[in-house]
Design a protein around this motif. Structure first.
Motif, PDB file in Angstrom:
ATOM      1  N   MET A   1       1.458  -1.666   0.211  1.00  0.00           N
ATOM      2  CA  MET A   1       0.100  -0.014  -0.220  1.00  0.00           C
ATOM      3  C   MET A   1       1.133   1.354   0.107  1.00  0.00           C
ATOM      4  O   MET A   1       0.744   2.343  -0.628  1.00  0.00           O
ATOM      5  CB  MET A   1      -1.377  -0.312   1.389  1.00  0.00           C
ATOM      6  CG  MET A   1      -2.092  -1.211   0.907  1.00  0.00           C
ATOM      7  SD  MET A   1      -2.833  -0.755   2.528  1.00  0.00           S
ATOM      8  CE  MET A   1      -4.691  -1.700   2.143  1.00  0.00           C
TER       9      MET A   1
ATOM     10  N   HIS B   1      -5.312  -1.652  -6.961  1.00  0.00           N
ATOM     11  CA  HIS B   1      -6.379  -2.214  -6.140  1.00  0.00           C
ATOM     12  C   HIS B   1      -5.693  -3.419  -5.253  1.00  0.00           C
ATOM     13  O   HIS B   1      -6.345  -4.275  -4.444  1.00  0.00           O
ATOM     14  CB  HIS B   1      -7.459  -2.676  -7.248  1.00  0.00           C
ATOM     15  CG  HIS B   1      -7.456  -3.559  -8.009  1.00  0.00           C
ATOM     16  ND1 HIS B   1      -6.412  -3.661  -9.100  1.00  0.00           N
ATOM     17  CD2 HIS B   1      -7.619  -5.134  -7.667  1.00  0.00           C
ATOM     18  CE1 HIS B   1      -6.867  -4.909  -9.742  1.00  0.00           C
ATOM     19  NE2 HIS B   1      -7.829  -5.437  -8.574  1.00  0.00           N
TER      20      HIS B   1
ATOM     21  N   TYR C   1      -5.184  -4.165  -1.807  1.00  0.00           N
ATOM     22  CA  TYR C   1      -6.533  -3.089  -0.688  1.00  0.00           C
ATOM     23  C   TYR C   1      -7.601  -4.704  -1.072  1.00  0.00           C
ATOM     24  O   TYR C   1      -8.597  -5.313   0.216  1.00  0.00           O
ATOM     25  CB  TYR C   1      -7.503  -2.495  -1.460  1.00  0.00           C
ATOM     26  CG  TYR C   1      -6.431  -1.530  -1.653  1.00  0.00           C
ATOM     27  CD1 TYR C   1      -6.556  -0.755  -0.030  1.00  0.00           C
ATOM     28  CD2 TYR C   1      -5.666  -0.347  -2.041  1.00  0.00           C
ATOM     29  CE1 TYR C   1      -5.703   1.189  -0.145  1.00  0.00           C
ATOM     30  CE2 TYR C   1      -5.309   0.348  -1.849  1.00  0.00           C
ATOM     31  CZ  TYR C   1      -5.352   1.044  -1.014  1.00  0.00           C
ATOM     32  OH  TYR C   1      -3.767   2.167  -0.503  1.00  0.00           O
TER      33      TYR C   1
ATOM     34  N   VAL D   1      -4.867   1.187   6.541  1.00  0.00           N
ATOM     35  CA  VAL D   1      -5.846   0.926   5.582  1.00  0.00           C
ATOM     36  C   VAL D   1      -6.713   2.201   5.363  1.00  0.00           C
ATOM     37  O   VAL D   1      -6.865   2.506   4.267  1.00  0.00           O
ATOM     38  CB  VAL D   1      -6.343  -0.462   5.414  1.00  0.00           C
ATOM     39  CG1 VAL D   1      -6.883  -0.849   4.136  1.00  0.00           C
ATOM     40  CG2 VAL D   1      -5.453  -1.233   5.577  1.00  0.00           C
TER      41      VAL D   1
ATOM     42  N   ILE E   1      -6.346   4.709   1.985  1.00  0.00           N
ATOM     43  CA  ILE E   1      -8.139   4.369   1.112  1.00  0.00           C
ATOM     44  C   ILE E   1      -8.395   6.432   0.777  1.00  0.00           C
ATOM     45  O   ILE E   1      -8.164   6.569  -0.099  1.00  0.00           O
ATOM     46  CB  ILE E   1      -9.076   3.643   1.211  1.00  0.00           C
ATOM     47  CG1 ILE E   1      -8.479   2.018   0.955  1.00  0.00           C
ATOM     48  CG2 ILE E   1     -10.439   3.576   1.006  1.00  0.00           C
ATOM     49  CD1 ILE E   1      -9.785   1.658   2.316  1.00  0.00           C
TER      50      ILE E   1
ATOM     51  N   ILE F   1     -11.571  -1.444  -4.387  1.00  0.00           N
ATOM     52  CA  ILE F   1     -11.511  -0.521  -3.385  1.00  0.00           C
ATOM     53  C   ILE F   1     -12.428  -0.430  -2.460  1.00  0.00           C
ATOM     54  O   ILE F   1     -12.948  -0.037  -1.440  1.00  0.00           O
ATOM     55  CB  ILE F   1     -10.863   0.715  -3.374  1.00  0.00           C
ATOM     56  CG1 ILE F   1     -10.090   0.887  -4.523  1.00  0.00           C
ATOM     57  CG2 ILE F   1     -10.783   1.697  -2.591  1.00  0.00           C
ATOM     58  CD1 ILE F   1      -8.905   0.355  -3.871  1.00  0.00           C
TER      59      ILE F   1
ATOM     60  N   CYS G   1     -13.180  -2.748  -0.125  1.00  0.00           N
ATOM     61  CA  CYS G   1     -11.630  -2.905   0.955  1.00  0.00           C
ATOM     62  C   CYS G   1     -12.763  -2.444   2.190  1.00  0.00           C
ATOM     63  O   CYS G   1     -13.003  -2.581   3.413  1.00  0.00           O
ATOM     64  CB  CYS G   1     -10.291  -3.027   0.209  1.00  0.00           C
ATOM     65  SG  CYS G   1      -9.633  -2.344   1.816  1.00  0.00           S
ATOM     66  N   LYS G   2     -13.211  -1.233   1.552  1.00  0.00           N
ATOM     67  CA  LYS G   2     -13.520   0.081   2.494  1.00  0.00           C
ATOM     68  C   LYS G   2     -15.109  -0.638   3.861  1.00  0.00           C
ATOM     69  O   LYS G   2     -14.849  -0.448   5.062  1.00  0.00           O
ATOM     70  CB  LYS G   2     -13.808   1.431   2.314  1.00  0.00           C
ATOM     71  CG  LYS G   2     -13.843   2.618   2.820  1.00  0.00           C
ATOM     72  CD  LYS G   2     -14.187   4.316   2.760  1.00  0.00           C
ATOM     73  CE  LYS G   2     -14.755   5.384   3.061  1.00  0.00           C
ATOM     74  NZ  LYS G   2     -14.806   6.150   2.964  1.00  0.00           N
TER      75      LYS G   2
END
Length: 117
Positions: free
Chosen positions: A45, A51, A54, A86, A90, A103, A106-107
């Motif tokens: 990252m 991506h 993530y 993380v 983002i 993404i 992941c969030k």
């Protein structure tokens, strides 16, 4: 020769997390896998805007869901701190990248970890 092992490392981090989620029952062994995967993902990252890291970090949530009842408070704090980092990462991504499916997923996964007490 200077090989870029980015993709291999990414697959290995994914393997470590999936192995823990699907095969490992011992929380100490699982946390060792988590730490190794986290180190790879954090490094990626920091250097990569795509991506891939993530997508792997999304696995933190099923890992947390499975092991949180068995983990020490310090291990839970490690996972939540990792999740927070993380999420901060983002937030630094350009809009066109942060709107991508991996993404966004992941969030949501990361926010789920942070929201659990």
């Amino acid at each position: 020769m200077d090989w870029d092992t980015f993709q291999i490392d990414n697959h290995y981090a994914r393997y470590l997390l999936i192995m823990a989620i699907e095969e490992i029952e011992d929380s100490k062994e699982a946390m060792e896998n988590f730490r190794r995967a986290k180190n790879i993902i954090n490094r990626q990252m920091a250097n990569e805007r795509l991506h891939y890291p993530y997508k792997v970090a999304s696995l933190y949530q099923p890992f947390f869901d499975k092991f949180s009842p068995k983990l020490s408070s310090s291990d839970i704090e490690i996972i939540k701190s990792t999740a927070q980092k993380v999420l901060q990462r983002i937030d630094t991504l350009p809009d066109y990248r942060s709107k991508g499916r991996n993404i966004r997923e992941c969030k949501l996964s990361i926010e789920s970890i942070i929201g659990k007490s």
